[in-house]
Structure formats: structure tokens, C-alpha cells
Design a protein around this motif. Structure first.
Motif, PDB file in Angstrom:
ATOM      1  N   THR A  67      12.982 -29.944   8.756  1.00 14.82           N
ATOM      2  CA  THR A  67      13.425 -30.207   7.390  1.00 14.82           C
ATOM      3  C   THR A  67      13.579 -31.710   7.203  1.00 14.82           C
ATOM      4  N   ARG A  68      13.281 -32.162   5.988  1.00 19.95           N
ATOM      5  CA  ARG A  68      13.451 -33.566   5.622  1.00 19.95           C
ATOM      6  C   ARG A  68      14.087 -33.592   4.225  1.00 19.95           C
ATOM      7  N   VAL A  69      15.372 -33.863   4.171  1.00 22.34           N
ATOM      8  CA  VAL A  69      16.102 -33.900   2.906  1.00 22.34           C
ATOM      9  C   VAL A  69      16.011 -35.299   2.336  1.00 22.34           C
ATOM     10  N   MET A  70      15.619 -35.385   1.068  1.00 19.10           N
ATOM     11  CA  MET A  70      15.454 -36.681   0.387  1.00 19.10           C
ATOM     12  C   MET A  70      16.159 -36.625  -0.960  1.00 19.10           C
ATOM     13  N   GLY A  71      17.474 -36.602  -0.918  1.00 20.30           N
ATOM     14  CA  GLY A  71      18.240 -36.539  -2.157  1.00 20.30           C
ATOM     15  C   GLY A  71      18.181 -35.147  -2.761  1.00 20.30           C
ATOM     16  N   LYS A  72      17.663 -35.047  -3.992  1.00 14.83           N
ATOM     17  CA  LYS A  72      17.596 -33.761  -4.682  1.00 14.83           C
ATOM     18  C   LYS A  72      16.358 -32.957  -4.302  1.00 14.83           C
ATOM     19  N   ALA A  73      15.443 -33.568  -3.612  1.00 17.99           N
ATOM     20  CA  ALA A  73      14.222 -32.879  -3.174  1.00 17.99           C
ATOM     21  C   ALA A  73      14.185 -32.850  -1.650  1.00 17.99           C
ATOM     22  N   SER A  74      13.523 -31.834  -1.126  1.00 19.84           N
ATOM     23  CA  SER A  74      13.413 -31.696   0.327  1.00 19.84           C
ATOM     24  C   SER A  74      12.042 -31.164   0.696  1.00 19.84           C
ATOM     25  N   PHE A  75      11.577 -31.586   1.853  1.00 19.24           N
ATOM     26  CA  PHE A  75      10.360 -31.049   2.439  1.00 19.24           C
ATOM     27  C   PHE A  75      10.744 -30.317   3.703  1.00 19.24           C
ATOM     28  N   PHE A  76      10.006 -29.282   4.042  1.00 27.03           N
ATOM     29  CA  PHE A  76      10.225 -28.566   5.297  1.00 27.03           C
ATOM     30  C   PHE A  76       8.896 -27.991   5.754  1.00 27.03           C
ATOM     31  N   ASN A  77       8.786 -27.762   7.051  1.00 29.62           N
ATOM     32  CA  ASN A  77       7.608 -27.123   7.609  1.00 29.62           C
ATOM     33  C   ASN A  77       8.020 -25.766   8.147  1.00 29.62           C
ATOM     34  N   PHE A  78       7.181 -24.778   7.900  1.00 29.11           N
ATOM     35  CA  PHE A  78       7.421 -23.456   8.459  1.00 29.11           C
ATOM     36  C   PHE A  78       6.107 -22.922   9.008  1.00 29.11           C
ATOM     37  N   GLN A  79       6.221 -22.023   9.973  1.00 25.66           N
ATOM     38  CA  GLN A  79       5.019 -21.472  10.583  1.00 25.66           C
ATOM     39  C   GLN A  79       5.112 -19.960  10.648  1.00 25.66           C
ATOM     40  N   ASP A  80       3.960 -19.322  10.434  1.00 21.32           N
ATOM     41  CA  ASP A  80       3.860 -17.886  10.660  1.00 21.32           C
ATOM     42  C   ASP A  80       2.863 -17.661  11.792  1.00 21.32           C
ATOM     43  N   GLN A  81       2.383 -16.445  11.958  1.00 28.20           N
ATOM     44  CA  GLN A  81       1.473 -16.150  13.057  1.00 28.20           C
ATOM     45  C   GLN A  81       0.158 -16.908  12.933  1.00 28.20           C
ATOM     46  N   SER A  82      -0.228 -17.263  11.727  1.00 29.92           N
ATOM     47  CA  SER A  82      -1.555 -17.839  11.525  1.00 29.92           C
ATOM     48  C   SER A  82      -1.575 -19.362  11.457  1.00 29.92           C
ATOM     49  N   GLY A  83      -0.444 -20.008  11.337  1.00 34.60           N
ATOM     50  CA  GLY A  83      -0.436 -21.463  11.268  1.00 34.60           C
ATOM     51  C   GLY A  83       0.835 -22.015  10.659  1.00 34.60           C
ATOM     52  N   SER A  84       0.748 -23.273  10.240  1.00 38.05           N
ATOM     53  CA  SER A  84       1.913 -23.987   9.729  1.00 38.05           C
ATOM     54  C   SER A  84       1.608 -24.550   8.343  1.00 38.05           C
ATOM     55  N   LEU A  85       2.620 -24.665   7.510  1.00 39.58           N
ATOM     56  CA  LEU A  85       2.463 -25.182   6.155  1.00 39.58           C
ATOM     57  C   LEU A  85       3.739 -25.918   5.751  1.00 39.58           C
ATOM     58  N   GLN A  86       3.595 -26.850   4.831  1.00 40.28           N
ATOM     59  CA  GLN A  86       4.741 -27.599   4.331  1.00 40.28           C
ATOM     60  C   GLN A  86       5.268 -26.947   3.062  1.00 40.28           C
ATOM     61  N   GLY A  87       6.580 -26.947   2.920  1.00 34.24           N
ATOM     62  CA  GLY A  87       7.221 -26.480   1.703  1.00 34.24           C
ATOM     63  C   GLY A  87       7.941 -27.633   1.034  1.00 34.24           C
ATOM     64  N   TYR A  88       8.062 -27.558  -0.296  1.00 31.75           N
ATOM     65  CA  TYR A  88       8.742 -28.586  -1.087  1.00 31.75           C
ATOM     66  C   TYR A  88       9.737 -27.883  -1.992  1.00 31.75           C
ATOM     67  N   VAL A  89      10.965 -28.376  -2.018  1.00 31.47           N
ATOM     68  CA  VAL A  89      12.024 -27.774  -2.818  1.00 31.47           C
ATOM     69  C   VAL A  89      12.709 -28.845  -3.643  1.00 31.47           C
ATOM     70  N   ARG A  90      12.883 -28.574  -4.928  1.00 32.48           N
ATOM     71  CA  ARG A  90      13.772 -29.372  -5.784  1.00 32.48           C
ATOM     72  C   ARG A  90      14.984 -28.490  -6.048  1.00 32.48           C
ATOM     73  N   LEU A  91      16.142 -28.949  -5.610  1.00 36.21           N
ATOM     74  CA  LEU A  91      17.327 -28.103  -5.640  1.00 36.21           C
ATOM     75  C   LEU A  91      17.699 -27.632  -7.043  1.00 36.21           C
TER      76      LEU A  91
END
Length: 181
Positions: A67-91
């Protein structure tokens, strides 16, 4: 040595109790995902930087790895069986319950996200999350991110941790299972 001697374990259990106090289920019975990460990468890897896929909602589930929290927005990486992807959240875009889930999430938790696909300005394929849920709260910390499990004996004793942290071990395990089947 008790479980509470490790501060990471104690913190994870505090967050579990906080979820329960808010009436949020940290272990829901079902979650309907529509895609795997490999599907998203295969379909949308040709997007140019800053481009967004409108009108298509994707729902994914996977283990939160960073996870990378940057104020009101955050990025995170998650992985399932097939690979990894980045997620982006605005709180401010999340519901109150989803914000509580995001505030109480830990590395290693299995999460479910729903949103649309876009490519960041730096060119990384991501999911802009409109919904964020914890599907399984982990109570044990994962090994260090960069070094993984260095001790060979520990690697064989804690096979589940090796399969979570090491892509090569996971591929060998899956290939071996296919051959045996």
C-alpha cells in the motif's frame, strides 16, 4: 511466547476487533468476481498513459501485497492466482463502510475491489476502485516483502508463505499439480 508478544500480530487483532465493533464482517461468505488480473492485463495492456476505460466495471479479488497512501488517494498492489495488478482509491469516493474497510486493511488481507480500468500517467495498468471490501482478514504477518523467505528449512516448513510470496514456487506448484492430475 504469547501471540501478543509480536506487535504486528497484536495490531492485526485490534483491527479485526475494530471491524467487528463497526458491524463489518471481516470474513464474508461470498464475493462474486468478474475478472482475474490476467484478463485485465491481456485486454487493456494496450491503453496509452492516462487513458480510461469507461462503461466497463470490473470486480476482482486478491491478496493485498503493498500500500502507498498519498493523502486522500492511495495506491495498492494485490495479486490473485493469475498475476498482480495495481489498485487506486480516492477515499471520498468510497462509501462509509468501504472507507472503514480501507482504513483497517493490512498487508496480506484478501480484498475485493470493484471499479473501472485505467492506465496511470506513469503507464501502469490500474483499477480505480469504487468499492473496496476485506474478504479475509489475516491474523499473521507475511514475511518481509523484498527478501521473502531466505531460510530454506523455514521455506519447506511454512510452504503456504512461500507460495504467497514467491511467484516461481507458485508456478512450480501449479505445474506439478497439472502433471500429477
Amino acid at each position: 511466547m504469547s501471540l501478543d508478544d509480536n506487535p504486528l500480530r497484536a495490531e492485526k487483532r485490534k483491527k479485526l476487533h475494530a471491524l467487528k465493533e463497526k458491524g463489518l464482517d471481516p470474513f464474508p461468505h461470498n464475493f462474486n468476481r468478474t475478472h482475474q488480473t490476467k484478463d485485465i492485463v491481456a485486454k487493456h495492456s494496450g491503453l496509452s498513459a492516462g487513458e480510461t476505460v469507461e462503461g466497463e466495471t470490473v470486480t476482482l479479488a486478491g491478496r493485498l501485497m503493498t500500500t502507498r497512501v498519498m493523502g486522500k488517494a492511495s495506491f495498492f498492489n494485490f495479486q490473485d492466482q493469475s498475476g498482480s495488478l495495481q489498485g487506486y482509491v480516492r477515499l471520498e469516493e468510497l462509501s462509509e463502510d468501504d472507507r472503514a474497510f480501507f482504513d483497517l486493511v493490512d498487508i496480506g488481507d484478501i480484498v475485493g475491489v470493484s471499479g473501472f480500468v485505467f492506465k496511470t500517467k506513469k503507464g501502469e495498468l490500474s483499477v480505480h476502485c469504487k468499492s473496496f471490501r476485506i474478504l479475509c482478514k489475516t491474523l499473521e504477518p507475511l514475511p518481509e516483502k523484498y527478501h521473502g523467505i531466505a531460510d530454506v528449512e523455514l521455506k519447506y516448513r511454512s510452504r503456504h508463505l512461500d507460495l504467497i510470496m514467491n511467484q516461481e514456487s507458485r508456478q512450480v506448484f501449479e505445474t506439478r499439480s497439472l502433471i500429477i492430475r
